[in-house]
Scaffold this motif. Structure first.
Motif: not given
Length: 292
Positions: A13-25
């Motif tokens: 249902s999301y317009v945008l979906l993003a996943k990142l292994d390290n949020a601090r980047v």
């Protein structure tokens, strides 16, 4: 981290979906442009661009390429919104005080479209937390129209050069003068502070200079108060591209390498000291790497 990798029915249902292994980047890159409370966010198939402006005289752009994410899905051509940058950075660093060295915080970021909040889900060592940040209508942003055909001088150098220069220059000065020339002194940075004038020269033959393309001698002055925020990006950078165009505008583009070797870019545009804001048009623009 495994919990955030799992797909859910809500993901569709999301317009945008993003996943990142390290949020601090992401947090570190956003800190490089965090000199105002809010940022405009532009999402496209190329990735995410965060834009911050001040006084219609300085603009900072941070670009996170889609390849930086472990998963990046956008279902519309573009998605745009404004967000509180301070809150976003705080959420990305929510585990920072309790983290052990070398432990990464996984991030899943979701946006359902106009008027909906930006949702962050973060996981570290099996502990999950979620944050919901209100979004607003994005502001119109300036287009500094820094097209390549109008660039008259460009120098790409290792970031250590400018780090040393900003340390040595007298920042009690109101302005920083930048001279770029095909002849000596090639590149000169000058300030005029309480203790007198200070200058730093760099030769085109220096080991620190990788590209030197100057077609004419130009001398432009910029308010140091507008340049100071760019030091946030300079501290993180490995290379810097310095460009001026026919109007005397300044572009500083910083190449920043993440811990995993991925490259991101932060760019600052600064108007020349005496130029009227009416000479700048208002429209959105893309951040394109000058290092290619």
């Amino acid at each position: 981290m495994a919990l955030l990798v799992q797909q859910t029915h809500e993901d569709d249902s999301y317009v945008l979906l993003a996943k990142l292994d390290n949020a601090r980047v992401m947090a570190n890159i956003l800190k490089a442009i965090h000199f105002k409370e809010t940022a405009s966010v532009y999402a496209s198939e190329n990735g995410l661009k965060f834009t911050v402006e001040d006084c219609k005289c300085v603009q900072a752009n941070a670009f996170l390429q889609a390849a930086l994410f472990t998963e990046f899905i956008i279902k519309e051509e573009t998605a745009c919104f404004k967000i509180n940058l301070t809150i976003l950075i705080e959420c990305l660093n929510i585990f920072s005080l309790s983290s052990s060295p070398g432990v990464m915080t996984a991030l899943k970021m979701c946006y359902s479209g106009y008027g909906t909040p930006l949702t962050l889900m973060l996981e570290e060592n099996g502990v999950l937390t979620d944050c919901s940040i209100k979004t607003q209508e994005p502001d119109e942003t300036l287009d500094f129209d820094f097209c390549s055909e109008n660039v008259i001088n460009k120098i790409i150098m290792k970031a250590e050069c400018l780090k040393e220069a900003f340390t040595e220059l007298d920042l009690t000065s109101d302005v920083l003068e930048i001279l770029m020339s095909p002849d000596r002194p090639y590149l000169r940075l000058s300030s005029f502070g309480n203790a007198g004038s200070t200058q730093a020269d760099y030769s085109k033959d220096s080991d620190m200079v990788e590209v030197f393309e100057c077609t004419r001698t130009t001398t432009n002055r910029f308010k140091i108060s507008l340049l100071k925020p760019s030091v946030r990006a300079l501290v993180l950078a490995c290379k810097v591209s310095v460009r001026t165009d026919t109007r005397g505008f300044l572009s500083l583009q910083f190449m920043i390498k993440a811990d995993d070797g991925q490259v991101t870019f932060v760019e600052y545009f600064v108007s020349v000291f005496f130029l009227l804001v009416t000479d700048i048009s208002v429209r959105s623009s893309r951040l394109i790497s000058d290092f290619c």
